[in-house]
Motif scaffolding. Sequence first.
Motif, short mmCIF file in Angstrom:
data_model
loop_
_atom_site.label_atom_id
_atom_site.label_comp_id
_atom_site.label_asym_id
_atom_site.label_seq_id
_atom_site.Cartn_x
_atom_site.Cartn_y
_atom_site.Cartn_z
N VAL B 42 0.88 -1.17 0.00
CA VAL B 42 0.00 0.00 0.00
C VAL B 42 0.91 1.21 0.00
O VAL B 42 1.84 1.31 0.81
CB VAL B 42 -0.92 0.04 1.24
N GLU B 43 0.69 2.12 -0.93
CA GLU B 43 1.55 3.29 -1.04
C GLU B 43 0.74 4.56 -0.89
O GLU B 43 -0.24 4.76 -1.60
CB GLU B 43 2.25 3.27 -2.41
N VAL B 44 1.15 5.40 0.05
CA VAL B 44 0.52 6.71 0.22
C VAL B 44 1.65 7.73 0.36
O VAL B 44 2.44 7.65 1.30
CB VAL B 44 -0.39 6.75 1.47
N GLU B 45 1.75 8.62 -0.62
CA GLU B 45 2.82 9.62 -0.57
C GLU B 45 2.24 11.03 -0.60
O GLU B 45 2.86 11.95 -1.11
CB GLU B 45 3.77 9.41 -1.76
N THR B 46 1.03 11.15 -0.05
CA THR B 46 0.33 12.43 -0.12
C THR B 46 0.11 13.01 1.27
O THR B 46 -0.72 13.90 1.44
CB THR B 46 -1.03 12.24 -0.81
N PHE B 57 -5.05 9.47 -3.90
CA PHE B 57 -4.21 9.71 -2.73
C PHE B 57 -3.18 8.61 -2.50
O PHE B 57 -2.28 8.73 -1.68
CB PHE B 57 -5.05 9.92 -1.46
N GLY B 58 -3.30 7.53 -3.25
CA GLY B 58 -2.34 6.44 -3.08
C GLY B 58 -2.67 5.29 -4.01
O GLY B 58 -3.56 5.41 -4.86
N THR B 59 -1.94 4.19 -3.86
CA THR B 59 -2.22 3.01 -4.66
C THR B 59 -2.14 1.77 -3.77
O THR B 59 -1.43 1.74 -2.78
CB THR B 59 -1.20 2.82 -5.81
N ASP B 68 -5.51 2.40 -8.12
CA ASP B 68 -5.41 3.71 -7.46
C ASP B 68 -6.46 3.84 -6.36
O ASP B 68 -7.51 3.21 -6.39
CB ASP B 68 -5.62 4.83 -8.48
N PHE B 80 -0.95 8.19 7.36
CA PHE B 80 -1.02 6.92 6.64
C PHE B 80 -0.90 5.83 7.70
O PHE B 80 0.01 5.89 8.52
CB PHE B 80 0.11 6.85 5.61
N ASP B 85 2.49 0.21 6.34
CA ASP B 85 3.67 0.68 5.63
C ASP B 85 4.72 -0.41 5.62
O ASP B 85 5.37 -0.69 6.61
CB ASP B 85 4.20 1.93 6.33
N ILE B 106 -5.99 5.84 5.35
CA ILE B 106 -5.54 7.19 5.75
C ILE B 106 -6.55 7.83 6.72
O ILE B 106 -7.72 7.47 6.76
CB ILE B 106 -5.33 8.14 4.54
#
Lengths: 368, 130
Positions: B42-46, B57-59, B68, B80, B85, B106
């Motif tokens: 899970v990727e959140v870089e916002t 907001f992530g993928t 997405d 997040f 993570d 999030i």
Amino acid sequence: MKTTPLTDIHIALGAKMTDFAGYNMPISYTSLKEEHLAVRQEAGIFDVSHMGEFVIRGKGALDLIQKVTTNDASKLKLGQAQYSCMTNANGGIVDDLLVYRLPENMMTNGEDAYMLVVNASNIEKDWNWISQHNTFGAEMINISAQTGLLAIQGPKAIAAIQSLCTIDLQQLRYYTFAKSDFAGQDNILISATGYTGAGGVEIYGRNEQIVSIWHEVFNAAKKVGIDLKPIGLGARDTLRLEKGYCLYGNDLNDTTTPLEAGLGWITKLQKGNFIGSDVLIKQKEEGVTRKLVGFVVNDRRVARHDYLIENEQGEEIGKVTSGTLSPSLDQPIGTGYVHTPYAQEGTSFFVSTGRKKLEAKVVKLPFL
Amino acid sequence: MNFPADLKYTKEHEWIRVIEGNIAYVGITDFAQSELDELVYVEVETIGETLAKDEVFGTVEAVKTTSDLFMPVSGKVLEFNPRLDESDGDDPTLVNADPYGDGWIIKIEMTDLTELEELMDAEAYSNLVE
């Protein structure tokens, strides 16, 4: 969408269904990982009735097969099978397939007879291709639509189904097959082959026999205390990739040659002319400029089909053809074509997801 | 399949739970996690960014696919879920195991509470997916 004899059963079992090569097929029944590990550790059954089957028989049968395929079919004994490729005039792969040499009394009509098992997505293309090169007068019969195929795979697959037939399945050597009664059905072809590397057999029968066999296999497994599970195409893909088996459309296509794909071992350049052999002989002499390699990704993210492969300078050196998170290794694995200098074991490169660069390293195939 | 009545849902299969005032948690639905199968990343870089409704907001990555994640309403990404993570050695499959609880993705600060009214309730969402 086309169906198999078992489509309704998959839906009733609650499988997630998907369109695969125009067939409504189960992608998974419970979870991909659970199904994958069931096959690695115990036993699973796959409906792969979408695969295509052609019988080629009569006087010119061997000549035709020798012309269109790369492996040496003249080496096949009765009851033996081989993995092979068909190549086009440029040496590109038309399809990868199995060639079975059928024993007497099995669609042979008293003559030399073979069965070719091809990818579902290529049935029509292959049929036209082989027909077009049939200048040998071989008789060709497309039995795909009437033929069902079950793969029963896993370390306990044989024990699960032994009670359903009289032949000793343990004695059936890898890449051989036998005709037998099976689960009360006649004329079943039992083949010690598979696409999982987990052991087991593949069972070919007529459509009307397949549903009954499916149920009998579950009953037989239960009686001997083996937890046989239905397995979808999702796990079929992760199982084959762990073993480094190629998937047509991903790792192989009309522009990749068997030498580039690491299939030199089924490319018998000494057997005499076949379609594309001149190009392949030249390619072998000169060396290939790209190679299919296996790699592991030093990340949790998965390298996916068509992601670019780059060197440290950010130059494109290849492309990913298959990628997944290996359920057995719990690590992302993949395959791709890279320029030959980067194909050596231990070479590091980067897989670009578009936004991120994932560190990857070439490893020897198979992964498992 | 489980769609709790206290959540709001989007057609992109996110849920939102208001905890107090303009603070809310966002995740993906039971249906979404089931369709994706096992998540691997899970990727959140916002984090810290203010995003409009429907912005990415992530993928999430599953074994077979990448998808997405969209903001159900406009707002600022506050946090997040640290348990997702993977770079911290944590486990994205929490989303599969507990999509509405430990698998939240999030925490946000909503900027327009009226947008909540445009979202689906549990019944409307379950009609959409079942």
